[in-house]
Design a protein around this motif. Structure first.
Motif, PDB file in Angstrom:
ATOM      1  N   ARG A 192       0.851  -1.192   0.000  1.00 51.29           N
ATOM      2  CA  ARG A 192       0.000   0.000   0.000  1.00 51.29           C
ATOM      3  C   ARG A 192       0.880   1.232   0.000  1.00 51.29           C
ATOM      4  O   ARG A 192       1.443   1.596   1.022  1.00 51.29           O
ATOM      5  N   ASP A 193       1.001   1.853  -1.150  1.00 47.11           N
ATOM      6  CA  ASP A 193       1.739   3.104  -1.231  1.00 47.11           C
ATOM      7  C   ASP A 193       0.803   4.288  -1.004  1.00 47.11           C
ATOM      8  O   ASP A 193       1.186   5.279  -0.409  1.00 47.11           O
ATOM      9  N   LEU A 194      -0.437   4.173  -1.495  1.00 46.35           N
ATOM     10  CA  LEU A 194      -1.441   5.219  -1.299  1.00 46.35           C
ATOM     11  C   LEU A 194      -2.213   4.941  -0.016  1.00 46.35           C
ATOM     12  O   LEU A 194      -2.744   3.852   0.167  1.00 46.35           O
ATOM     13  N   VAL A 195      -2.264   5.932   0.853  1.00 51.97           N
ATOM     14  CA  VAL A 195      -3.015   5.769   2.094  1.00 51.97           C
ATOM     15  C   VAL A 195      -4.183   6.757   2.191  1.00 51.97           C
ATOM     16  O   VAL A 195      -4.941   6.726   3.154  1.00 51.97           O
TER      17      VAL A 195
ATOM     18  N   ASP B 285     -19.787   2.057  -7.489  1.00 52.51           N
ATOM     19  CA  ASP B 285     -18.566   1.695  -8.205  1.00 52.51           C
ATOM     20  C   ASP B 285     -17.405   2.590  -7.758  1.00 52.51           C
ATOM     21  O   ASP B 285     -16.296   2.122  -7.513  1.00 52.51           O
ATOM     22  N   ARG B 286     -17.663   3.897  -7.643  1.00 50.28           N
ATOM     23  CA  ARG B 286     -16.648   4.847  -7.196  1.00 50.28           C
ATOM     24  C   ARG B 286     -16.210   4.545  -5.768  1.00 50.28           C
ATOM     25  O   ARG B 286     -15.020   4.477  -5.465  1.00 50.28           O
ATOM     26  N   ARG B 287     -17.172   4.337  -4.883  1.00 55.02           N
ATOM     27  CA  ARG B 287     -16.841   4.039  -3.475  1.00 55.02           C
ATOM     28  C   ARG B 287     -16.026   2.754  -3.351  1.00 55.02           C
ATOM     29  O   ARG B 287     -15.077   2.679  -2.593  1.00 55.02           O
ATOM     30  N   GLN B 288     -16.417   1.736  -4.134  1.00 58.84           N
ATOM     31  CA  GLN B 288     -15.688   0.468  -4.089  1.00 58.84           C
ATOM     32  C   GLN B 288     -14.267   0.624  -4.616  1.00 58.84           C
ATOM     33  O   GLN B 288     -13.327   0.047  -4.061  1.00 58.84           O
ATOM     34  N   ALA B 289     -14.084   1.418  -5.673  1.00 60.92           N
ATOM     35  CA  ALA B 289     -12.739   1.647  -6.214  1.00 60.92           C
ATOM     36  C   ALA B 289     -11.849   2.308  -5.176  1.00 60.92           C
ATOM     37  O   ALA B 289     -10.690   1.916  -4.989  1.00 60.92           O
TER      38      ALA B 289
ATOM     39  N   ALA C  85     -12.245   2.228  -1.848  1.00 59.56           N
ATOM     40  CA  ALA C  85     -12.006   1.261  -0.768  1.00 59.56           C
ATOM     41  C   ALA C  85     -10.966   0.225  -1.184  1.00 59.56           C
ATOM     42  O   ALA C  85     -10.054  -0.104  -0.406  1.00 59.56           O
ATOM     43  N   ASP C  86     -11.080  -0.279  -2.402  1.00 51.73           N
ATOM     44  CA  ASP C  86     -10.117  -1.271  -2.884  1.00 51.73           C
ATOM     45  C   ASP C  86      -8.715  -0.675  -3.009  1.00 51.73           C
ATOM     46  O   ASP C  86      -7.724  -1.329  -2.679  1.00 51.73           O
ATOM     47  N   LEU C  87      -8.642   0.560  -3.500  1.00 50.55           N
ATOM     48  CA  LEU C  87      -7.333   1.227  -3.596  1.00 50.55           C
ATOM     49  C   LEU C  87      -6.690   1.385  -2.227  1.00 50.55           C
ATOM     50  O   LEU C  87      -5.482   1.162  -2.075  1.00 50.55           O
ATOM     51  N   LEU C  88      -7.481   1.785  -1.254  1.00 44.01           N
ATOM     52  CA  LEU C  88      -6.921   1.999   0.080  1.00 44.01           C
ATOM     53  C   LEU C  88      -6.541   0.694   0.762  1.00 44.01           C
ATOM     54  O   LEU C  88      -5.682   0.673   1.632  1.00 44.01           O
ATOM     55  N   ALA C  89      -7.153  -0.404   0.349  1.00 44.53           N
ATOM     56  CA  ALA C  89      -6.834  -1.710   0.938  1.00 44.53           C
ATOM     57  C   ALA C  89      -5.524  -2.266   0.387  1.00 44.53           C
ATOM     58  O   ALA C  89      -4.743  -2.869   1.129  1.00 44.53           O
TER      59      ALA C  89
ATOM     60  N   ASP D 246       0.611  -0.979 -10.528  1.00 47.63           N
ATOM     61  CA  ASP D 246       0.269  -2.312 -10.996  1.00 47.63           C
ATOM     62  C   ASP D 246      -1.087  -2.242 -11.712  1.00 47.63           C
ATOM     63  O   ASP D 246      -1.774  -1.215 -11.699  1.00 47.63           O
ATOM     64  N   PHE D 247      -1.455  -3.344 -12.349  1.00 46.54           N
ATOM     65  CA  PHE D 247      -2.664  -3.361 -13.162  1.00 46.54           C
ATOM     66  C   PHE D 247      -3.925  -3.121 -12.340  1.00 46.54           C
ATOM     67  O   PHE D 247      -4.806  -2.356 -12.743  1.00 46.54           O
ATOM     68  N   GLU D 248      -4.025  -3.756 -11.176  1.00 44.12           N
ATOM     69  CA  GLU D 248      -5.226  -3.574 -10.346  1.00 44.12           C
ATOM     70  C   GLU D 248      -5.352  -2.134  -9.848  1.00 44.12           C
ATOM     71  O   GLU D 248      -6.456  -1.584  -9.794  1.00 44.12           O
ATOM     72  N   THR D 249      -4.245  -1.518  -9.489  1.00 40.02           N
ATOM     73  CA  THR D 249      -4.277  -0.106  -9.094  1.00 40.02           C
ATOM     74  C   THR D 249      -4.741   0.743 -10.270  1.00 40.02           C
ATOM     75  O   THR D 249      -5.589   1.631 -10.100  1.00 40.02           O
ATOM     76  N   ALA D 250      -4.215   0.477 -11.450  1.00 45.27           N
ATOM     77  CA  ALA D 250      -4.608   1.240 -12.642  1.00 45.27           C
ATOM     78  C   ALA D 250      -6.091   1.057 -12.949  1.00 45.27           C
ATOM     79  O   ALA D 250      -6.771   2.013 -13.334  1.00 45.27           O
TER      80      ALA D 250
END
Length: 166
Positions: free
Chosen positions: A14-17, A35-39, A41-45, A148-152
């Motif tokens: 996790r580089d982005l906090v 969709d926005r909220r999930q993105a 949450a997933d990014l922060l996880a 990485d791809f998932e972050t993108a």
């Protein structure tokens, strides 16, 4: 609107906090908003976001669209601005437009109960556009920020959400 990450688990990258978007105006549909909220949450996880030549994070990211450009405002852990990366939105416009049309079709198919097969076919198209947007984002950030791809993919979701608010 800033959202803070949950406590870091050692097995995750996790580089982005922190992710900050320009406002809290709801998106045009509950589906798009979820969709926005999930993105976020997933990014922060879990994410991989390593700005070139800036050392180790953690980082905050204020993502916005200004004057037709996508702005990645990279911030330190205390939210002080460090560096901004500005990308032209032009290369993303067709993908964003197509993505929004497919998402709307998906919502209609679900609401009008068009059947599981049709919903799945539309969803496959959405995933394909999402992947294409992620690949473009990785390419456009190459040499500036390693993602990485998932972050993108998740960042592309947020780019689409920002574009809906324009």
């Amino acid at each position: 609107m800033a959202q803070q990450a949950p406590p870091r688990r050692p097995a995750e990258q996790r580089d982005l906090v922190r992710i900050t978007l320009p406002d809290e105006t709801p998106l045009p549909s509950a589906y798009a908003e979820a969709d926005r909220r999930q993105a976020v949450a997933d990014l922060l996880a879990a994410n991989r976001f390593a700005p070139r030549e800036m050392g180790a994070g953690p980082w905050g990211l204020a993502l916005s669209v200004r004057e037709g450009r996508l702005v990645f405002d990279i911030r330190d852990a205390e939210d002080a601005p460090i560096h901004a990366i500005v990308l032209a939105l032009g290369p993303f416009r067709r993908l964003i437009k197509d993505y929004h049309m497919v998402v709307e079709s998906h919502e209609r198919a679900v609401m009008e109960n068009h059947g599981e097969a049709r919903v799945q076919a539309i969803d496959m198209g959405r995933r394909g556009l999402h992947n294409e947007g992620a690949e473009l984002l990785v390419e456009r950030l190459r040499g500036r920020v390693a993602v990485d791809f998932e972050t993108a993919r998740r960042l592309f979701t947020l780019v689409c959400a920002l574009h809906q608010r324009i």
